[in-house]
Design a protein around this motif. Sequence first.
Motif, PDB file in Angstrom:
ATOM      1  N   ASN A 159       4.492  29.989   7.984  1.00 17.54           N
ATOM      2  CA  ASN A 159       5.041  29.512   6.720  1.00 17.54           C
ATOM      3  C   ASN A 159       6.035  30.539   6.168  1.00 17.54           C
ATOM      4  N   GLY A 160       7.271  30.481   6.666  1.00 21.88           N
ATOM      5  CA  GLY A 160       8.311  31.402   6.197  1.00 21.88           C
ATOM      6  C   GLY A 160       7.895  32.844   6.363  1.00 21.88           C
ATOM      7  N   ASP A 161       7.982  33.625   5.278  1.00 22.41           N
ATOM      8  CA  ASP A 161       7.607  35.042   5.324  1.00 22.41           C
ATOM      9  C   ASP A 161       6.144  35.272   4.972  1.00 22.41           C
ATOM     10  N   LYS A 162       5.436  34.208   4.626  1.00 25.91           N
ATOM     11  CA  LYS A 162       4.021  34.338   4.276  1.00 25.91           C
ATOM     12  C   LYS A 162       3.187  34.540   5.537  1.00 25.91           C
ATOM     13  N   GLU A 163       2.101  35.276   5.394  1.00 25.45           N
ATOM     14  CA  GLU A 163       1.198  35.487   6.521  1.00 25.45           C
ATOM     15  C   GLU A 163       0.160  34.375   6.548  1.00 25.45           C
ATOM     16  N   GLU A 164       0.672  33.175   6.823  1.00 23.13           N
ATOM     17  CA  GLU A 164      -0.190  32.003   6.925  1.00 23.13           C
ATOM     18  C   GLU A 164       0.476  30.968   7.822  1.00 23.13           C
ATOM     19  N   LEU A 165      -0.366  30.086   8.356  1.00 20.20           N
ATOM     20  CA  LEU A 165       0.093  28.988   9.199  1.00 20.20           C
ATOM     21  C   LEU A 165      -0.041  27.686   8.432  1.00 20.20           C
ATOM     22  N   ILE A 166       0.905  26.788   8.668  1.00 14.63           N
ATOM     23  CA  ILE A 166       0.894  25.469   8.051  1.00 14.63           C
ATOM     24  C   ILE A 166       0.736  24.437   9.168  1.00 14.63           C
ATOM     25  N   LEU A 167      -0.139  23.478   8.965  1.00  8.16           N
ATOM     26  CA  LEU A 167      -0.342  22.420   9.947  1.00  8.16           C
ATOM     27  C   LEU A 167       0.932  21.599  10.102  1.00  8.16           C
ATOM     28  N   GLY A 168       1.312  21.386  11.351  1.00 10.84           N
ATOM     29  CA  GLY A 168       2.439  20.526  11.675  1.00 10.84           C
ATOM     30  C   GLY A 168       1.926  19.228  12.269  1.00 10.84           C
ATOM     31  N   PRO A 169       2.745  18.598  13.095  1.00  5.98           N
ATOM     32  CA  PRO A 169       2.321  17.342  13.725  1.00  5.98           C
ATOM     33  C   PRO A 169       1.054  17.533  14.566  1.00  5.98           C
ATOM     34  N   PHE A 170       0.222  16.483  14.589  1.00  5.81           N
ATOM     35  CA  PHE A 170      -1.018  16.549  15.366  1.00  5.81           C
ATOM     36  C   PHE A 170      -1.447  15.148  15.756  1.00  5.81           C
ATOM     37  N   ALA A 171      -2.407  15.102  16.682  1.00  6.00           N
ATOM     38  CA  ALA A 171      -3.040  13.847  17.106  1.00  6.00           C
ATOM     39  C   ALA A 171      -4.539  14.089  17.119  1.00  6.00           C
ATOM     40  N   GLY A 172      -5.266  13.222  16.449  1.00  3.75           N
ATOM     41  CA  GLY A 172      -6.716  13.362  16.361  1.00  3.75           C
ATOM     42  C   GLY A 172      -7.155  13.166  14.929  1.00  3.75           C
ATOM     43  N   GLU A 173      -8.410  13.493  14.679  1.00  6.98           N
ATOM     44  CA  GLU A 173      -8.971  13.333  13.346  1.00  6.98           C
ATOM     45  C   GLU A 173      -8.239  14.239  12.355  1.00  6.98           C
ATOM     46  N   PRO A 174      -8.004  13.774  11.144  1.00  3.46           N
ATOM     47  CA  PRO A 174      -7.402  14.642  10.119  1.00  3.46           C
ATOM     48  C   PRO A 174      -8.274  15.870   9.881  1.00  3.46           C
ATOM     49  N   THR A 175      -7.630  16.969   9.493  1.00  5.65           N
ATOM     50  CA  THR A 175      -8.345  18.208   9.216  1.00  5.65           C
ATOM     51  C   THR A 175      -8.043  18.682   7.801  1.00  5.65           C
ATOM     52  N   ASP A 176      -9.024  19.330   7.199  1.00  2.64           N
ATOM     53  CA  ASP A 176      -8.820  19.946   5.889  1.00  2.64           C
ATOM     54  C   ASP A 176      -8.066  21.269   6.015  1.00  2.64           C
ATOM     55  N   HIS A 177      -7.964  21.781   7.230  1.00  2.00           N
ATOM     56  CA  HIS A 177      -7.368  23.099   7.453  1.00  2.00           C
ATOM     57  C   HIS A 177      -5.863  22.967   7.663  1.00  2.00           C
ATOM     58  N   THR A 178      -5.171  22.739   6.550  1.00  2.00           N
ATOM     59  CA  THR A 178      -3.714  22.566   6.614  1.00  2.00           C
ATOM     60  C   THR A 178      -2.982  23.882   6.409  1.00  2.00           C
ATOM     61  N   VAL A 179      -3.684  24.881   5.857  1.00  2.00           N
ATOM     62  CA  VAL A 179      -3.147  26.230   5.699  1.00  2.00           C
ATOM     63  C   VAL A 179      -4.194  27.201   6.235  1.00  2.00           C
ATOM     64  N   ILE A 180      -3.777  28.069   7.160  1.00  3.26           N
ATOM     65  CA  ILE A 180      -4.700  29.040   7.750  1.00  3.26           C
ATOM     66  C   ILE A 180      -4.101  30.437   7.595  1.00  3.26           C
ATOM     67  N   PRO A 181      -4.795  31.341   6.896  1.00  3.03           N
ATOM     68  CA  PRO A 181      -4.299  32.710   6.759  1.00  3.03           C
ATOM     69  C   PRO A 181      -4.299  33.431   8.112  1.00  3.03           C
ATOM     70  N   PHE A 182      -3.319  34.299   8.319  1.00  3.53           N
ATOM     71  CA  PHE A 182      -3.299  35.131   9.525  1.00  3.53           C
ATOM     72  C   PHE A 182      -4.633  35.871   9.626  1.00  3.53           C
TER      73      PHE A 182
END
Length: 151
Positions: free
Chosen positions: A48-71
């Motif tokens: 996610n830009g300069d932030k130390e986190e990941l943002i969920l992008g495209p996926f296939a499967g059950e929806p997840t609550d984990h749309t933002v994951i810290p490094f």
Amino acid sequence: MTFEELKPKVTDILTNTDTLRDEKLKQVCHLLKDNIDYYDWVGFYFKNGDKEELILGPFAGEPTDHTVIPFGKGICGQVAVSNKNFVVPDVATQDNYISCNINVKSEIVVPLFVDGENVGQIDIDSNIKDAFSDLDEHFLEFVNTEVAKLF
């Protein structure tokens, strides 16, 4: 379908000039989930830009609550820091694991590099223990090499 049979299909999706990048990635996720029987969830996470986190992008499967994951958090967050593939034969043995679905037994995460920088990763969950081999790693490295050409 074998990995060798899937490779040209991945390339065809990613080189289609009439499709936007996120749609291409979603199509790749569905291709893998639908054609590899032990791939139960397939998705991309991106820095996610300069932030130390990941943002969920495209996926296939059950929806997840984990749309933002810290490094550093979970398998994906650890790969964001280590820049190395991470294969987890049994997620129950991992102290730093984020459960997206109680049925998940194993996971593989392969970083995505663009110009030498880790910009994201492909994440695969399986409902089978010890589902992933070196062949999966090599195939997913191929997928990410092809995806990197979109950036």
